[in-house]
Structure formats: C-alpha cells, structure tokens
Design a protein around this motif. Structure first.
Motif, short mmCIF file in Angstrom:
data_model
loop_
_atom_site.label_atom_id
_atom_site.label_comp_id
_atom_site.label_asym_id
_atom_site.label_seq_id
_atom_site.Cartn_x
_atom_site.Cartn_y
_atom_site.Cartn_z
N ALA A 1 0.85 -1.19 0.00
CA ALA A 1 0.00 0.00 0.00
C ALA A 1 0.89 1.24 0.00
O ALA A 1 1.94 1.26 0.65
N ASN B 1 -3.86 2.76 -4.91
CA ASN B 1 -3.01 2.77 -3.73
C ASN B 1 -2.56 1.39 -3.26
O ASN B 1 -1.73 1.29 -2.35
N ASN B 2 -3.10 0.35 -3.85
CA ASN B 2 -2.79 -1.01 -3.42
C ASN B 2 -2.53 -1.91 -4.63
O ASN B 2 -3.26 -1.84 -5.63
N TYR C 1 6.33 2.65 1.04
CA TYR C 1 5.22 1.71 0.93
C TYR C 1 5.17 0.84 2.18
O TYR C 1 6.13 0.75 2.96
#
Length: 379
Positions: free
Chosen positions: A169, A204-205, A239
C-alpha cells in the motif's frame, strides 16, 4: 465402519470445487461425501487469476478485473487491450467462504479436519488412513500432490513456477489500476526466465510478484531483493507491505493420468490439471470439475477419465525448450506477444484453439529451438 460413496482428499481449490458441484447437482443428493483436510480455515493463502470473455460463475467473488494487460521486455513492450476478454483475480478467502457456505447446508457432506497419512485400494474400495481414523470409500478424489511422482522421473521435463508476492500500500495514488502487468521481463534474467507480475487493486494497493520459470528455487531473500529493486526502479520508495504470499507450482507434462485407477482419481495439481506451459490452474479446474461430474453420471472407471489432447504435446515441446534453454524465455514470450493476437494466445492457452490458430502461435515463436525439440521427441 461407515462406507462413503465419495471421499475427497484436500479442501483446496479443486477439492472444494468438485464438492460444490456435487452439492449443487441433485444426482448426488443421496450420496454420502466425505472431505478430509488438515485445516479448514485457510484464509487468503492463494490468489487465482484467469481470463474469460463473458460474465462467469465466480464474478460475485472476483476481487478485481482488468480489460488491459501490460507486457514488457527489451524486445517488445506494449499495453494490450484484451477485449472481449477480461483478466480476473480471486482471493482465496472469498472463494472458500462461498463454497463452504453451500457445503455446510448439505447433510450428506461431512468434513473431517485430520492429517491424511495414506490411501489405497482394498477389495474394490478405497481405504484412507488419517492421523486419527481409517475411512472407507467407494470412490476417492485426491487433490494432495505427491512431488516424488514427477520429480523421480526423467522422461518429461520439470520446471518450477516459483514466486514471492507482496501486497503493498502507498499513500499517493501511484498505480494505474486499469491494467494488469502480465509479464515484465525488464528484471535481470540471470540465466533464467524471470519476470514481475503486478496486479493493481486500486491506485493505492497492488500485488507485486517476482516469478521465475526455472529448475531451481531461490533463497527467500533473493525474491525479496528483486521486488525491492523493481519498486525502486519504478520510483516507489515509500510503501507498506500488507501481506506476503509465496508458491511453487510444478510445470510438467508428466502423465498424471497414469496414477489414476478404477476407484482413485487424482484432481487439481495432483491430477495434472495445472496448465503445464503456464502454471495456470483455476480455469482448468473449473472445466475439469464439470467433466468429472458428467463422467460420474455415465461411468465408474476412473482410469478411463483422461482424454488425450494435442495440447499435451504442445506443452511438452514448450517445456523441453524452456528446460534446456531457460535463459531464452524472455525472447520466446516476447516474440509470441509481438506477433500473435492476444485473442489467439488466450484461446491457445485455454486449449480452445483451432489448428489454424495453433499454427499462428507456432509461427510466432523462434523456430530453431522448437524444431530441435520436436525432432528429438519424434525420434
């Protein structure tokens, strides 16, 4: 001792799917079915992907789907629309929950959480020994692979598809979630076939999976360092690693069907349902479990379930090349994706292509190695 009509060993993708199909078919409503596995609650231990051209039976549990894929290498790089196909991803926890939700409502289906020790045919039936009990069944479906069966032979090549994946993420919206990275060979090959596989769930993932087709496995740190290097090279510096998954899928044309007998049928990876040239299993399992159910309504000799296919020979030649010239995998796949249409590639890999379409694929790859492998097998 109670005798079950059917015993299923393993509650993974293939074992549960077969039980699910039987649970939804009135033909089996009076049949006693026993499922045995050392664990029932497996959680998100797997991620399965496949492509299809229309709405499918698993759409309600699909985590994410894409209508474009990215292929990258030093020879060919392109974002490829795959319409009318969509590339779909399923997390295993959703899959298990869906299928167990049906199975637990069927009084004729029993689950035993026990370690499987052995199984064998005894006087026209099958005996299963677990860490706790012995069970008798008229028919047995085994989805627990025994690697010794294909590792101990030399007739057919064995390549491992092995990988480590990180679900990560990021705070900023860095990912293009309109496409999946199918194969990115920009990573150092180091004498093997190595690529990065990226599945963005949203901006975002994403799942970053470092994958090899090779004979030998790596130390875990090597996979992890490759993922870190790839992230750095793509300017992904900050991350959080949410989950880690790893796997090792056998890619071999070993004749798993020869392990079947009148009362024992090997299914899933244990039955050779993994596509030998790609390592994809889920789509094939969807088809094969339907075939098993249809077979059970007509016949009872499992040694006659397997049907020979031209695709088995195609996979055998492909694996011969990949095993003997492992460093050339990037060039092989690049040539295929550059010269053949994606629809033809998908049909070929789904084993649904015509002879003309087969020829288009054959002509799209470098011919020298395949001709050598063909004549070596022929003679």
């Amino acid at each position: 001792m109670k005798t079950y009509d059917y015993i299923i060993l393993g509650a993974g993708a293939s074992g549960l799917m077969l039980a699910y199909r039987m649970a939804n078919d009135t033909f089996f409503k009076d049949k006693s079915i026993l499922i045995i596995d050392k664990s029932k609650d497996k959680g998100n231990d797997r991620t399965w992907c496949f492509w299809e051209t229309k709405d499918g039976e698993w759409d309600e549990i699909v985590t994410k789907s894409w209508d474009k894929i990215f292929f990258g290498s030093t020879d060919f790089t392109k974002s490829i629309p795959i319409t009318p196909y969509r590339y779909k991803m399923i997390r295993s926890e959703n899959y298990y929950n869906k299928l167990w939700g049906v199975l637990k409502t069927k009084p004729n289906i029993t689950f035993k959480e026990e370690l499987i020790v052995s199984f064998k045919e005894v006087e026209g039936k099958v005996q299963v020994t677990t860490s706790k009990e012995n069970y008798i069944g008229l028919k047995l479906f085994n989805s627990i692979p025994n690697p010794k069966t294909y590792q101990s032979q030399k007739k057919y090549p064995l390549i491992h598809q092995h990988f480590v994946g990180w679900f990560i993420a990021v705070e900023d919206e860095l990912f293009d979630d309109s496409k999946a990275t199918f194969m990115d060979f920009s990573v150092p090959q180091n004498g093997n076939t190595r690529f990065m596989y990226v599945l963005p769930l949203d901006k975002n993932n994403a799942l970053f999976e470092y994958t090899l087709f090779s004979k030998n496995l790596l130390e875990i740190s090597e996979y992890e360092h490759a993922i870190v290097d790839y992230l750095n090279n793509n300017n992904i510096k900050e991350y959080k690693v949410l989950e880690v998954e790893k796997g090792n899928i056998p890619m071999t044309s070993f004749k798993f069907s020869e392990l079947n007998s009148k009362h024992i049928l090997n299914i899933g990876t244990a039955g050779g349902w993994t596509k030998a040239s790609t390592g994809y299993t889920f789509k094939n399992t969807t088809k094969k479990t339907k075939d098993v159910v249809a077979f059970l309504k007509q016949k009872d000799d499992f040694s006659k379930f397997y049907k020979a296919s031209k695709f088995w020979f195609y996979d055998l030649i492909f694996l011969d090349v990949l095993a003997n010239y492992n460093a050339e995998g990037s060039a092989l796949f690049s040539s295929m994706f550059k010269k053949a249409k994606i629809k033809t590639i998908f049909k070929f890999l789904d084993e649904e292509s015509s002879l003309i379409e087969d020829l288009k694929i054959i002509l799209s790859v470098p011919s020298k190695r395949f001709i050598q492998a063909f004549f070596k097998r022929l003679f």
